[in-house]
Design a protein around this motif. Structure first.
Motif, PDB file in Angstrom:
ATOM      1  N   ALA A  26     119.844  14.072  56.176  1.00  0.00           N
ATOM      2  CA  ALA A  26     121.089  14.110  56.948  1.00  0.00           C
ATOM      3  C   ALA A  26     122.252  13.591  56.122  1.00  0.00           C
ATOM      4  N   LEU A  27     122.039  12.490  55.411  1.00  0.00           N
ATOM      5  CA  LEU A  27     123.116  11.944  54.570  1.00  0.00           C
ATOM      6  C   LEU A  27     123.454  12.886  53.426  1.00  0.00           C
ATOM      7  N   LYS A  28     122.449  13.545  52.881  1.00  0.00           N
ATOM      8  CA  LYS A  28     122.661  14.462  51.758  1.00  0.00           C
ATOM      9  C   LYS A  28     123.424  15.716  52.189  1.00  0.00           C
ATOM     10  N   LEU A  29     123.196  16.194  53.413  1.00  0.00           N
ATOM     11  CA  LEU A  29     123.834  17.426  53.876  1.00  0.00           C
ATOM     12  C   LEU A  29     125.153  17.207  54.594  1.00  0.00           C
ATOM     13  N   PHE A  30     125.365  16.041  55.170  1.00  0.00           N
ATOM     14  CA  PHE A  30     126.539  15.847  56.017  1.00  0.00           C
ATOM     15  C   PHE A  30     127.848  16.003  55.248  1.00  0.00           C
ATOM     16  N   PHE A  31     127.945  15.413  54.085  1.00  0.00           N
ATOM     17  CA  PHE A  31     129.211  15.447  53.345  1.00  0.00           C
ATOM     18  C   PHE A  31     129.523  16.830  52.774  1.00  0.00           C
ATOM     19  N   PRO A  44     129.837  27.831  63.141  1.00  0.00           N
ATOM     20  CA  PRO A  44     130.554  26.978  64.076  1.00  0.00           C
ATOM     21  C   PRO A  44     130.515  25.515  63.651  1.00  0.00           C
ATOM     22  N   ILE A  45     131.496  24.792  64.103  1.00  0.00           N
ATOM     23  CA  ILE A  45     131.614  23.386  63.735  1.00  0.00           C
ATOM     24  C   ILE A  45     130.655  22.557  64.591  1.00  0.00           C
ATOM     25  N   PRO A  46     129.759  21.783  63.961  1.00  0.00           N
ATOM     26  CA  PRO A  46     128.823  20.948  64.724  1.00  0.00           C
ATOM     27  C   PRO A  46     129.487  19.638  65.165  1.00  0.00           C
ATOM     28  N   TRP A  47     130.254  19.714  66.255  1.00  0.00           N
ATOM     29  CA  TRP A  47     131.008  18.550  66.718  1.00  0.00           C
ATOM     30  C   TRP A  47     130.097  17.381  67.073  1.00  0.00           C
ATOM     31  N   SER A  48     128.904  17.672  67.558  1.00  0.00           N
ATOM     32  CA  SER A  48     128.010  16.573  67.930  1.00  0.00           C
ATOM     33  C   SER A  48     127.583  15.778  66.691  1.00  0.00           C
ATOM     34  N   ALA A  49     127.406  16.449  65.558  1.00  0.00           N
ATOM     35  CA  ALA A  49     127.051  15.746  64.319  1.00  0.00           C
ATOM     36  C   ALA A  49     128.201  14.854  63.865  1.00  0.00           C
ATOM     37  N   PHE A  50     129.427  15.357  63.972  1.00  0.00           N
ATOM     38  CA  PHE A  50     130.591  14.544  63.598  1.00  0.00           C
ATOM     39  C   PHE A  50     130.727  13.332  64.524  1.00  0.00           C
ATOM     40  N   ASN A  88     118.917  10.377  62.272  1.00  0.00           N
ATOM     41  CA  ASN A  88     117.817  11.284  62.571  1.00  0.00           C
ATOM     42  C   ASN A  88     118.292  12.393  63.512  1.00  0.00           C
ATOM     43  N   ARG A  89     119.086  12.045  64.503  1.00  0.00           N
ATOM     44  CA  ARG A  89     119.647  13.040  65.435  1.00  0.00           C
ATOM     45  C   ARG A  89     120.643  13.951  64.724  1.00  0.00           C
ATOM     46  N   ILE A  90     121.412  13.403  63.792  1.00  0.00           N
ATOM     47  CA  ILE A  90     122.364  14.215  63.029  1.00  0.00           C
ATOM     48  C   ILE A  90     121.612  15.282  62.239  1.00  0.00           C
ATOM     49  N   GLU A  95     120.708  21.794  61.406  1.00  0.00           N
ATOM     50  CA  GLU A  95     119.758  22.878  61.132  1.00  0.00           C
ATOM     51  C   GLU A  95     120.478  24.198  60.834  1.00  0.00           C
ATOM     52  N   GLU A  96     121.504  24.533  61.623  1.00  0.00           N
ATOM     53  CA  GLU A  96     122.257  25.773  61.380  1.00  0.00           C
ATOM     54  C   GLU A  96     122.913  25.751  59.999  1.00  0.00           C
TER      55      GLU A  96
END
Length: 110
Positions: A26-31, A44-50, A88-90, A95-96
């Motif tokens: 998650a940390l590797k992909l988020f940025f 689409p923008i994953p607002w829940s992850a942000f 973990n939830r992020i 996944e998309e």
């Protein structure tokens, strides 16, 4: 308290290792995902992850926690558990993006 069988102990250990890998992923992909969203490359923008990342960062910097940090070990463990759970939830929300990134033609030959 009953002792755990070796198989149950191994299953618990595997689940903790898997959770650690998901947090790192998650940390590797988020940025990079954030960069692709800002540039307009990924929709689409994953607002829940942000939102979850903002919540995790806020929990780390806020002086008020479920368990105060001045209780040295217990206060830090509380931070690690909650932020780890959020990361973990992020990872589930990304996944998309992971699928999109793996099918990106620019990334296929690098």
């Amino acid at each position: 308290m009953a002792l755990l069988s070796p198989w149950r102990l191994l299953r618990r250990l595997k689940s903790r290792v898997w959770a650690t890998k998901r947090i790192a992923r998650a940390l590797k992909l988020f940025f990079p995902m954030t960069r692709d969203v800002i540039r307009g490359d990924f929709r689409p923008i994953p607002w829940s992850a942000f939102g979850m990342m903002a919540l995790a960062l806020a929990y780390l910097v806020m002086p008020f926690d479920l368990v105060p940090d001045f209780l040295m070990l217990i206060g830090v463990i509380d931070d690690v558990l909650i932020v780890g759970w959020l990361l973990n939830r992020i990872d589930q929300r990304l996944e998309e993006y992971r699928i999109w990134k793996n099918n990106d033609p620019d990334m296929m030959f690098s």
